[in-house]
Design a protein around this motif. Structure first.
Motif, PDB file in Angstrom:
ATOM      1  N   SER A  65       0.696  -1.315  -0.166  1.00 23.88           N
ATOM      2  CA  SER A  65       0.083   0.033   0.002  1.00 23.88           C
ATOM      3  C   SER A  65       0.817   1.264  -0.036  1.00 23.88           C
ATOM      4  N   PHE A  66       1.479   1.380  -1.117  1.00 22.20           N
ATOM      5  CA  PHE A  66       2.423   2.424  -1.443  1.00 22.20           C
ATOM      6  C   PHE A  66       1.939   3.872  -1.174  1.00 22.20           C
ATOM      7  N   ASP A  67       0.601   4.140  -1.291  1.00 27.60           N
ATOM      8  CA  ASP A  67       0.054   5.259  -1.161  1.00 27.60           C
ATOM      9  C   ASP A  67       0.024   5.824   0.183  1.00 27.60           C
ATOM     10  N   GLN A  68       0.453   4.968   1.220  1.00 28.67           N
ATOM     11  CA  GLN A  68       0.412   5.416   2.604  1.00 28.67           C
ATOM     12  C   GLN A  68       1.682   6.312   2.791  1.00 28.67           C
ATOM     13  N   ILE A  69       2.459   6.365   1.782  1.00 26.16           N
ATOM     14  CA  ILE A  69       3.777   7.027   1.661  1.00 26.16           C
ATOM     15  C   ILE A  69       3.456   8.379   1.150  1.00 26.16           C
ATOM     16  N   TYR A  70       3.438   9.582   1.580  1.00 26.84           N
ATOM     17  CA  TYR A  70       3.356  10.718   1.405  1.00 26.84           C
ATOM     18  C   TYR A  70       3.628  11.912   2.288  1.00 26.84           C
ATOM     19  N   ASP A  71       3.643  13.115   1.848  1.00 25.47           N
ATOM     20  CA  ASP A  71       4.224  14.084   2.811  1.00 25.47           C
ATOM     21  C   ASP A  71       3.794  14.194   4.333  1.00 25.47           C
ATOM     22  N   GLU A  72       2.695  14.005   4.379  1.00 24.59           N
ATOM     23  CA  GLU A  72       2.245  14.046   5.868  1.00 24.59           C
ATOM     24  C   GLU A  72       2.576  12.892   6.611  1.00 24.59           C
ATOM     25  N   HIS A  73       3.009  11.663   6.181  1.00 23.31           N
ATOM     26  CA  HIS A  73       3.382  10.477   6.913  1.00 23.31           C
ATOM     27  C   HIS A  73       4.855  10.504   6.721  1.00 23.31           C
ATOM     28  N   PHE A  74       5.608  11.081   7.760  1.00 24.12           N
ATOM     29  CA  PHE A  74       6.885  11.136   8.070  1.00 24.12           C
ATOM     30  C   PHE A  74       7.677   9.970   8.300  1.00 24.12           C
ATOM     31  N   PRO A  92      -7.966  -2.274  12.316  1.00 24.18           N
ATOM     32  CA  PRO A  92      -8.400  -2.593  10.813  1.00 24.18           C
ATOM     33  C   PRO A  92      -8.426  -1.170  10.226  1.00 24.18           C
ATOM     34  N   VAL A  93      -8.680  -0.257  10.814  1.00 26.21           N
ATOM     35  CA  VAL A  93      -8.891   0.907  10.010  1.00 26.21           C
ATOM     36  C   VAL A  93      -7.772   1.615   9.197  1.00 26.21           C
ATOM     37  N   HIS A  94      -8.020   2.514   8.288  1.00 26.78           N
ATOM     38  CA  HIS A  94      -7.150   3.236   7.341  1.00 26.78           C
ATOM     39  C   HIS A  94      -6.195   2.292   6.695  1.00 26.78           C
ATOM     40  N   GLY A  95      -6.692   1.006   6.424  1.00 27.83           N
ATOM     41  CA  GLY A  95      -5.762   0.108   5.625  1.00 27.83           C
ATOM     42  C   GLY A  95      -4.882  -0.626   6.594  1.00 27.83           C
ATOM     43  N   GLY A  96      -4.897  -0.516   7.746  1.00 25.52           N
ATOM     44  CA  GLY A  96      -4.226  -1.246   8.946  1.00 25.52           C
ATOM     45  C   GLY A  96      -3.424  -0.535   9.503  1.00 25.52           C
ATOM     46  N   GLU A  97      -3.792  -0.469  10.948  1.00 27.60           N
ATOM     47  CA  GLU A  97      -2.836   0.452  12.040  1.00 27.60           C
ATOM     48  C   GLU A  97      -2.562  -0.280  13.243  1.00 27.60           C
ATOM     49  N   TYR A 144     -12.699   7.911  -7.593  1.00 29.04           N
ATOM     50  CA  TYR A 144     -13.560   7.841  -6.424  1.00 29.04           C
ATOM     51  C   TYR A 144     -12.802   8.013  -5.166  1.00 29.04           C
ATOM     52  N   GLY A 145     -12.721   9.398  -4.594  1.00 28.76           N
ATOM     53  CA  GLY A 145     -12.055   9.639  -3.200  1.00 28.76           C
ATOM     54  C   GLY A 145     -10.639  10.398  -3.759  1.00 28.76           C
ATOM     55  N   ALA A 146     -10.917  11.831  -3.460  1.00 27.24           N
ATOM     56  CA  ALA A 146      -9.595  12.717  -3.828  1.00 27.24           C
ATOM     57  C   ALA A 146      -8.714  12.864  -2.352  1.00 27.24           C
ATOM     58  N   THR A 147      -8.280  11.549  -2.093  1.00 28.12           N
ATOM     59  CA  THR A 147      -7.687  11.410  -0.540  1.00 28.12           C
ATOM     60  C   THR A 147      -6.193  12.064  -0.775  1.00 28.12           C
ATOM     61  N   ALA A 148      -5.647  12.378   0.433  1.00 29.75           N
ATOM     62  CA  ALA A 148      -4.317  12.809   0.462  1.00 29.75           C
ATOM     63  C   ALA A 148      -3.510  11.837  -0.115  1.00 29.75           C
ATOM     64  N   LYS A 149      -3.733  10.479   0.129  1.00 29.10           N
ATOM     65  CA  LYS A 149      -2.520   9.554  -0.291  1.00 29.10           C
ATOM     66  C   LYS A 149      -2.693   9.385  -1.710  1.00 29.10           C
ATOM     67  N   SER A 150      -3.800   9.759  -2.526  1.00 24.55           N
ATOM     68  CA  SER A 150      -4.122   9.604  -3.868  1.00 24.55           C
ATOM     69  C   SER A 150      -3.002  10.319  -4.592  1.00 24.55           C
ATOM     70  N   ALA A 151      -2.253  11.509  -4.154  1.00 22.69           N
ATOM     71  CA  ALA A 151      -1.363  12.262  -4.733  1.00 22.69           C
ATOM     72  C   ALA A 151      -0.193  11.464  -4.908  1.00 22.69           C
ATOM     73  N   THR A 152       0.202  10.551  -4.224  1.00 22.32           N
ATOM     74  CA  THR A 152       1.334   9.561  -4.425  1.00 22.32           C
ATOM     75  C   THR A 152       1.070   8.700  -5.665  1.00 22.32           C
ATOM     76  N   LEU A 164     -10.685   3.373  -7.261  1.00 20.37           N
ATOM     77  CA  LEU A 164     -11.128   3.749  -5.890  1.00 20.37           C
ATOM     78  C   LEU A 164      -9.902   4.021  -5.428  1.00 20.37           C
ATOM     79  N   LEU A 165      -9.599   5.300  -5.118  1.00 22.41           N
ATOM     80  CA  LEU A 165      -8.382   5.955  -4.507  1.00 22.41           C
ATOM     81  C   LEU A 165      -8.459   5.938  -2.826  1.00 22.41           C
ATOM     82  N   ALA A 166      -9.805   5.866  -2.359  1.00 21.67           N
ATOM     83  CA  ALA A 166     -10.136   5.738  -1.145  1.00 21.67           C
ATOM     84  C   ALA A 166     -10.315   4.185  -0.684  1.00 21.67           C
ATOM     85  N   TRP A 167      -9.308   3.456  -1.109  1.00 23.62           N
ATOM     86  CA  TRP A 167      -9.506   1.869  -1.004  1.00 23.62           C
ATOM     87  C   TRP A 167      -9.579   1.628   0.286  1.00 23.62           C
ATOM     88  N   ASN A 168      -9.134   2.287   1.467  1.00 17.17           N
ATOM     89  CA  ASN A 168      -9.033   1.946   2.829  1.00 17.17           C
ATOM     90  C   ASN A 168     -10.559   1.986   3.496  1.00 17.17           C
TER      91      ASN A 168
END
Length: 406
Positions: A207-216, A242-247, A313-321, A371-375
């Motif tokens: 789930s490489f889209d978890q890697i973006y500017d906000e997630h340092f 289970p939330v947000h794709g696994g936390e 579907y879903g202009a999420t922050a992580k979709s930028a990646t 589906l960009l908001a897959w989580n």
């Protein structure tokens, strides 16, 4: 390059190239230049912390116009209500308890705490969402939390029983100041409880889209324990979420204050067996990500050439990646539907795909929806059953590119 936690040597393993600020949606016709940075990630050879190699200035990400609302998902509203009820039952049971939430957003969790009559404070640097929290009856301090802020809170409110954070600590490069502040603010038996995306799930699911500017930072039990010990804390509990794709929810207490529970040893053993933070494992993850990128682009190009109608579907922050790493623009995805009013009528950062209001999804339904908001897939697909009944097909790219049709 040095680790921001321990100054150890960083070993780069994945590079996503030039990326924009993930929530900096662009007004059409705006002549101003966009801010870009180099998105790459590495692992510390000493403490095993996985982290970005370049820091984006915090003011560019968290500000008055920050668009994300933690109350925007029914699943997350239920999740945070459960968090509050659990804290009330287990940690906020003494006389006049006090809880501080770092990055309280629009007050989704603290609203339940406030309704229970428990003293609380939300610390929120993004003024717009902080005002939403205040309107819901949540007490909010606007600004960034760090050691100096903690001293001010202690002087005004006294020590905290719990400092809580959700999807916040992973955003903050200056963890030394955060943990000094927590040490200042917590009462002797108090705990820091935080939940963030889990490195183990990111690697397992590619789930490489978890890697973006906000997630340092990308935490795991191994790296969190090492980080905690550097500041006089111990990792005493972990819980997979289970939330947000696994936390994972981590609980830290001062060393000697609590005995670590068995879940900590189990997760540490799982990470060791999986060789989670070893460079070879992380390089293999990067190879899977590159293969997923190539498959997704090939699929979208094929659908375009066939004349199929596609939307996002879903202009999420992580979709930028995803969009910028894959080079996906309006030629492949003409528009994206999103429920956030602040994003509607704007263009996605970097890729400049128009964002439209949710009603555009069914006007008419596309043949395919990326589906960009897959989580939030389960929640979204339950809501959009008419799309599948009309013959629509979802495109997903985690853990690999695949289709889900009628």
């Amino acid at each position: 390059m040095e680790c921001r936690i321990c100054s150890g040597r960083l070993r780069p393993f994945a590079d996503f190239g030039r990326q924009p600020v993930s929530d900096a949606f662009v007004a059409p016709g705006d002549p101003g230049p966009e801010f870009f940075f180099h998105l790459a990630v590495g692992v510390c050879a000493d403490c095993s912390m996985v982290q970005l190699l370049e820091e984006v200035p915090r003011e560019k990400m968290f500000h008055d116009g920050y668009p994300y609302l933690s109350s925007g998902s029914a699943v997350m509203r239920e999740h945070f209500a459960g968090v509050a009820e659990r804290l009330l039952a287990t940690e906020l049971t003494g006389p006049d308890p006090f809880v501080v939430e770092l990055g309280c957003n629009d007050g989704t969790m603290l609203k339940t705490i406030a309704e229970a009559g428990v003293r609380h404070l939300g610390v929120e640097p993004s003024g717009g969402v902080g005002r939403r929290a205040a309107a819901r009856g949540v007490r909010v301090r606007e600004g960034f939390f760090e050691a100096a802020a903690a001293a001010g809170i202690l002087a005004e409110d006294g020590p905290a029983d719990v400092v809580y954070a959700a999807n916040t600590l992973c955003h903050i490069p200056y963890m030394d100041s955060i943990l000094r502040g927590v040490d200042t603010l917590l009462r002797p038996g108090g705990v820091l409880v935080f939940e963030d995306p889990y490195l183990g799930d990111i690697v397992a699911r590619a789930s490489f889209d978890q890697i973006y500017d906000e997630h340092f930072y990308f935490f795991c039990a191994t790296s969190v324990r090492a980080m905690a010990r550097r500041h006089g804390f111990e990792l005493v509990d972990v819980e997979r979420l289970p939330v947000h794709g696994g936390e994972v929810r981590y609980t830290l207490a001062r060393q000697g204050a609590r005995t670590p529970g068995p879940a900590v040893a189990r997760l540490l053993a799982e990470e060791e067996a999986a060789r989670l933070t070893e460079p070879a494992t992380l390089r293999a993850f990067a190879s899977r990500v590159a293969a997923n990128r190539d498959s997704l682009v090939a699929l979208l190009e094929g659908l375009r050439d066939e004349g199929a109608r596609v939307c996002g579907y879903g202009a999420t922050a992580k979709s930028a990646t995803v969009l910028n790493y894959c080079g996906i623009g309006p030629d492949l995805v003409p528009f994206i539907c999103d429920t956030t009013p602040a994003k509607q009528g704007r263009l996605t950062p970097g890729s400049h795909i128009p964002v439209r209001e949710p009603g555009a999804f069914a006007d008419p339904y596309p043949d395919y929806a990326l589906l960009l908001a897959w989580n939030h897939a389960e929640e979204i697909m339950a809501k959009e059953t008419a799309f599948r009944e009309a013959g629509g097909t979802w495109i997903l790219y985690v853990p690999e590119v695949h289709l889900m049709g009628a």
